[in-house]
Motif scaffolding. Sequence first.
Motif, PDB file in Angstrom:
ATOM      1  N   VAL A 161       0.831  -1.201   0.000  1.00  0.00           N
ATOM      2  CA  VAL A 161       0.000   0.000   0.000  1.00  0.00           C
ATOM      3  C   VAL A 161       0.869   1.257   0.000  1.00  0.00           C
ATOM      4  O   VAL A 161       1.750   1.413   0.854  1.00  0.00           O
ATOM      5  CB  VAL A 161      -0.921   0.021   1.233  1.00  0.00           C
ATOM      6  N   THR A 162       0.603   2.148  -0.939  1.00  0.00           N
ATOM      7  CA  THR A 162       1.258   3.450  -0.965  1.00  0.00           C
ATOM      8  C   THR A 162       0.309   4.501  -0.421  1.00  0.00           C
ATOM      9  O   THR A 162      -0.755   4.726  -1.004  1.00  0.00           O
ATOM     10  CB  THR A 162       1.685   3.840  -2.388  1.00  0.00           C
ATOM     11  N   PRO A 163       0.651   5.168   0.689  1.00  0.00           N
ATOM     12  CA  PRO A 163      -0.177   6.274   1.182  1.00  0.00           C
ATOM     13  C   PRO A 163       0.116   7.547   0.376  1.00  0.00           C
ATOM     14  O   PRO A 163       1.260   8.002   0.318  1.00  0.00           O
ATOM     15  CB  PRO A 163       0.258   6.434   2.638  1.00  0.00           C
ATOM     16  N   VAL A 164      -0.900   8.090  -0.252  1.00  0.00           N
ATOM     17  CA  VAL A 164      -0.788   9.317  -1.034  1.00  0.00           C
ATOM     18  C   VAL A 164      -1.323  10.462  -0.175  1.00  0.00           C
ATOM     19  O   VAL A 164      -2.495  10.469   0.202  1.00  0.00           O
ATOM     20  CB  VAL A 164      -1.570   9.216  -2.352  1.00  0.00           C
ATOM     21  N   ILE A 165      -0.464  11.415   0.152  1.00  0.00           N
ATOM     22  CA  ILE A 165      -0.829  12.516   1.042  1.00  0.00           C
ATOM     23  C   ILE A 165      -1.321  13.687   0.196  1.00  0.00           C
ATOM     24  O   ILE A 165      -0.693  14.059  -0.794  1.00  0.00           O
ATOM     25  CB  ILE A 165       0.357  12.965   1.912  1.00  0.00           C
ATOM     26  N   ALA A 166      -2.430  14.289   0.619  1.00  0.00           N
ATOM     27  CA  ALA A 166      -3.013  15.364  -0.178  1.00  0.00           C
ATOM     28  C   ALA A 166      -3.661  16.416   0.707  1.00  0.00           C
ATOM     29  O   ALA A 166      -4.171  16.112   1.794  1.00  0.00           O
ATOM     30  CB  ALA A 166      -4.051  14.803  -1.147  1.00  0.00           C
ATOM     31  N   LEU A 167      -3.624  17.664   0.240  1.00  0.00           N
ATOM     32  CA  LEU A 167      -4.409  18.726   0.841  1.00  0.00           C
ATOM     33  C   LEU A 167      -5.777  18.743   0.177  1.00  0.00           C
ATOM     34  O   LEU A 167      -5.889  18.522  -1.033  1.00  0.00           O
ATOM     35  CB  LEU A 167      -3.734  20.083   0.642  1.00  0.00           C
ATOM     36  N   VAL A 168      -6.805  18.995   0.973  1.00  0.00           N
ATOM     37  CA  VAL A 168      -8.171  19.060   0.447  1.00  0.00           C
ATOM     38  C   VAL A 168      -8.754  20.422   0.789  1.00  0.00           C
ATOM     39  O   VAL A 168      -8.749  20.840   1.951  1.00  0.00           O
ATOM     40  CB  VAL A 168      -9.049  17.940   1.022  1.00  0.00           C
ATOM     41  N   ARG A 169      -9.242  21.116  -0.229  1.00  0.00           N
ATOM     42  CA  ARG A 169      -9.867  22.425  -0.035  1.00  0.00           C
ATOM     43  C   ARG A 169     -11.289  22.248   0.462  1.00  0.00           C
ATOM     44  O   ARG A 169     -12.046  21.461  -0.093  1.00  0.00           O
ATOM     45  CB  ARG A 169      -9.842  23.176  -1.377  1.00  0.00           C
ATOM     46  N   PRO A 170     -11.696  22.946   1.510  1.00  0.00           N
ATOM     47  CA  PRO A 170     -13.078  22.837   2.000  1.00  0.00           C
ATOM     48  C   PRO A 170     -14.082  23.284   0.941  1.00  0.00           C
ATOM     49  O   PRO A 170     -13.742  23.998  -0.010  1.00  0.00           O
ATOM     50  CB  PRO A 170     -13.098  23.773   3.210  1.00  0.00           C
ATOM     51  N   GLY A 171     -15.318  22.833   1.126  1.00  0.00           N
ATOM     52  CA  GLY A 171     -16.384  23.169   0.196  1.00  0.00           C
ATOM     53  C   GLY A 171     -16.909  21.970  -0.564  1.00  0.00           C
ATOM     54  O   GLY A 171     -17.939  22.046  -1.237  1.00  0.00           O
ATOM     55  N   PHE A 172     -16.239  20.834  -0.439  1.00  0.00           N
ATOM     56  CA  PHE A 172     -16.661  19.610  -1.118  1.00  0.00           C
ATOM     57  C   PHE A 172     -17.895  19.032  -0.431  1.00  0.00           C
ATOM     58  O   PHE A 172     -18.179  19.310   0.737  1.00  0.00           O
ATOM     59  CB  PHE A 172     -15.531  18.576  -1.101  1.00  0.00           C
ATOM     60  N   GLN A 173     -18.609  18.203  -1.161  1.00  0.00           N
ATOM     61  CA  GLN A 173     -19.711  17.428  -0.605  1.00  0.00           C
ATOM     62  C   GLN A 173     -19.449  15.961  -0.878  1.00  0.00           C
ATOM     63  O   GLN A 173     -19.082  15.584  -1.998  1.00  0.00           O
ATOM     64  CB  GLN A 173     -21.048  17.851  -1.218  1.00  0.00           C
ATOM     65  N   LEU A 174     -19.630  15.139   0.133  1.00  0.00           N
ATOM     66  CA  LEU A 174     -19.362  13.717  -0.006  1.00  0.00           C
ATOM     67  C   LEU A 174     -20.629  12.957  -0.359  1.00  0.00           C
ATOM     68  O   LEU A 174     -21.725  13.307   0.074  1.00  0.00           O
ATOM     69  CB  LEU A 174     -18.783  13.154   1.292  1.00  0.00           C
ATOM     70  N   THR A 175     -20.464  11.896  -1.139  1.00  0.00           N
ATOM     71  CA  THR A 175     -21.529  10.938  -1.426  1.00  0.00           C
ATOM     72  C   THR A 175     -20.957   9.557  -1.165  1.00  0.00           C
ATOM     73  O   THR A 175     -20.116   9.067  -1.928  1.00  0.00           O
ATOM     74  CB  THR A 175     -22.009  11.047  -2.885  1.00  0.00           C
ATOM     75  N   LEU A 176     -21.382   8.927  -0.071  1.00  0.00           N
ATOM     76  CA  LEU A 176     -20.790   7.660   0.332  1.00  0.00           C
ATOM     77  C   LEU A 176     -21.351   6.506  -0.482  1.00  0.00           C
ATOM     78  O   LEU A 176     -22.544   6.466  -0.781  1.00  0.00           O
ATOM     79  CB  LEU A 176     -21.056   7.411   1.822  1.00  0.00           C
ATOM     80  N   SER A 177     -20.473   5.560  -0.820  1.00  0.00           N
ATOM     81  CA  SER A 177     -20.907   4.324  -1.450  1.00  0.00           C
ATOM     82  C   SER A 177     -21.408   3.393  -0.358  1.00  0.00           C
ATOM     83  O   SER A 177     -20.604   2.880   0.441  1.00  0.00           O
ATOM     84  CB  SER A 177     -19.741   3.669  -2.199  1.00  0.00           C
ATOM     85  N   PRO A 178     -22.714   3.139  -0.266  1.00  0.00           N
ATOM     86  CA  PRO A 178     -23.251   2.396   0.881  1.00  0.00           C
ATOM     87  C   PRO A 178     -22.748   0.964   0.980  1.00  0.00           C
ATOM     88  O   PRO A 178     -22.757   0.383   2.064  1.00  0.00           O
ATOM     89  CB  PRO A 178     -24.765   2.446   0.656  1.00  0.00           C
TER      90      PRO A 178
END
Length: 244
Positions: A161-178
Motif C-alpha cells: 500500500v502506498t499512502p498518497v498525502i493530499a491537501l483538500v480544499r473545503p467546500g466539497f460534498q461527499l456521497t458515500l458508497s453504501p
Amino acid sequence: MTPPSVALESVDPVEPINAVSRAAFEPRDVPVIRVDRDLPAVAAERFTAQALRARFARPPVWEPELRREPRMGNRAPAQAAVLVPIVMREKEPMVLLTERATQMSTHSGQVAFPGGRVDPEDANIAAAALREAWEEVGLSADYIEVLGSLPTYTTVTSFIVTPVIALVRPGFQLTLSPSEVADAFEVPLSHLMNPANHRRHAMVGEGLNARQWFSMPYQDGAQERFVWGATAGMLRNLYRFLVA
C-alpha cells in the motif's frame, strides 16, 4: 536514529483478512503496553499548507517506523493505494477517514482511508488513490492537491500500500458508497500527530498470535473513533516524516 521496527497487525484497507476477523478478538480489549508520551508532538506551524508543501518538496532525512506486517496466507503481492486527505479547515487541519460498512463480511465498522487496489487503467499510484476516493466517498479531485507519497506499507495479506498525502480544499460534498462506507468523519491532524495519543497494543502468543499494533482513539462527541492497525501504522509513519 532509525526508530525500532514493530510488527503490526492491520486493518487491510483493500480487502478483508479472512483469517483475522473482528469476531476473533476485539482490538479495544487487547492490553496497551505503551503510550508514547515521551515523544514530541509535531509543531503546529508544520501543519500549514505552505509548510506541508515545503516538507514534501524538500523531504528531510528520515526512516519510516513501520513497513511490513507478518505475512498471512499465500496471496500474490498486489499494489494498492490509499488517499490520506488533509482537509484545510479554517480552525485547524483535519484528516478525513471512513468507517467501513456494517454489511461487510469482515472488519465491518472499522476505520480506514479511502483506497484500494491499483487498476491497470490507473495512470499512476496517485491516480488510483484519487479514483478510490471518488468511488468510495465522492471526494472530487477538483478539491484535492496531491503533495506526494510515503514509503509503502505491506499488509498481512501482501497488499503493498502506498499512502498518497493530499491537501483538500473545503467546500466539497461527499456521497458515500453504501456498499463500502458507513460513515465519513474528520479527526484533527494535531491529535493524530501527537504520540501522547499513540497506544501500542500487544497480544501474547506464538507466530501470528503474537501481534502488536498501534491505535489512536479519538473521542468524536459521544462516539469513540478507534483508529488502529494499518491506518494507524501509516499515520505513525506520517508522524515520523513530519517530526523529522
